[in-house]
Scaffold this motif. Structure first.
Motif, PDB file in Angstrom:
ATOM      1  N   THR A 295      79.019 -12.636 -25.190  1.00 50.15           N
ATOM      2  CA  THR A 295      78.669 -13.656 -26.068  1.00 50.15           C
ATOM      3  C   THR A 295      76.973 -13.682 -26.444  1.00 50.15           C
ATOM      4  O   THR A 295      76.606 -14.214 -27.482  1.00 50.15           O
ATOM      5  CB  THR A 295      79.058 -15.014 -25.598  1.00 50.15           C
ATOM      6  N   ARG A 296      75.967 -13.149 -25.454  1.00 50.12           N
ATOM      7  CA  ARG A 296      74.701 -12.859 -25.555  1.00 50.12           C
ATOM      8  C   ARG A 296      74.501 -11.772 -26.615  1.00 50.12           C
ATOM      9  O   ARG A 296      73.620 -11.578 -27.284  1.00 50.12           O
ATOM     10  CB  ARG A 296      74.045 -12.713 -24.374  1.00 50.12           C
ATOM     11  N   ASP A 297      75.386 -10.747 -26.930  1.00 57.59           N
ATOM     12  CA  ASP A 297      74.881  -9.716 -27.655  1.00 57.59           C
ATOM     13  C   ASP A 297      75.655  -9.955 -29.016  1.00 57.59           C
ATOM     14  O   ASP A 297      76.824 -10.405 -29.134  1.00 57.59           O
ATOM     15  CB  ASP A 297      75.636  -8.511 -27.111  1.00 57.59           C
ATOM     16  N   ARG A 298      75.118  -9.326 -30.040  1.00 57.48           N
ATOM     17  CA  ARG A 298      75.662  -9.570 -31.323  1.00 57.48           C
ATOM     18  C   ARG A 298      76.815  -8.472 -31.624  1.00 57.48           C
ATOM     19  O   ARG A 298      76.384  -7.264 -31.470  1.00 57.48           O
ATOM     20  CB  ARG A 298      74.751  -9.703 -32.418  1.00 57.48           C
TER      21      ARG A 298
ATOM     22  N   TYR B  65      77.810 -15.620 -33.353  1.00 57.11           N
ATOM     23  CA  TYR B  65      77.685 -15.266 -31.902  1.00 57.11           C
ATOM     24  C   TYR B  65      79.239 -15.759 -31.216  1.00 57.11           C
ATOM     25  O   TYR B  65      79.601 -15.479 -30.247  1.00 57.11           O
ATOM     26  CB  TYR B  65      76.484 -15.879 -31.005  1.00 57.11           C
TER      27      TYR B  65
ATOM     28  N   THR C  19      81.835  -6.966 -26.516  1.00 50.85           N
ATOM     29  CA  THR C  19      80.632  -7.125 -26.162  1.00 50.85           C
ATOM     30  C   THR C  19      80.619  -8.785 -25.364  1.00 50.85           C
ATOM     31  O   THR C  19      81.496  -9.326 -25.572  1.00 50.85           O
ATOM     32  CB  THR C  19      79.768  -7.580 -27.267  1.00 50.85           C
TER      33      THR C  19
END
Length: 136
Positions: free
Chosen positions: A4-7, A50, A2
């Motif tokens: 870094t904005r997605d968990r 995150y 993923t």
């Protein structure tokens, strides 16, 4: 992996941990969290911070660098090509003090990836009680 904005979810986290050849306990030590935290992340009980994907990326980069170094060493040394693996963390740490925070299991995964990537025929020998056993 993923961004870094997605968990990151627990399944992805566990898959990456296993791909790296790390136990929950060893990864917990590297990330400076408890092993229970790792299990909570993997089960989905607790959200994964995150920053963790970037930390895992750094561990993968470190691991990949060691795979690449081992492949290069194998291609630059004359035959026979033998790589030593360790069954016990204490033996691994004694021979690889700069990587003592990792584990014998991690090293076996590095070796497996390097052997697969190498064009050389490689024998794997187990370190036991100060001696190598015959190649497996």
């Amino acid at each position: 992996m993923t961004t870094t904005r997605d968990r990151m979810d627990g399944g992805e986290f566990q898959t990456i941990r296993e791909y790296l050849g790390l136990t929950a306990d060893v990864l917990a030590g590297i990330l400076k969290v408890g092993a229970r935290t790792i299990r909570a992340w993997e089960s989905g009980r607790d959200p994964i911070p995150y920053a963790v994907p970037d930390q895992l990326r750094a561990i993968e980069d470190y691991t990949s660098d060691h795979v690449d170094q081992l492949v290069a060493e194998l291609s630059n040394q004359p035959a026979p090509h033998i790589v030593i693996v360790y069954r016990h963390d204490e033996d691994f740490a004694a021979h690889h003090s700069d990587q003592a925070h990792l584990s014998a299991r991690w090293w076996r995964f590095v070796v497996a990836r390097a052997v697969y990537a190498s064009t050389e025929t490689v024998s794997i020998a187990s370190y036991q009680n100060g001696d190598r056993s015959s190649p497996e």
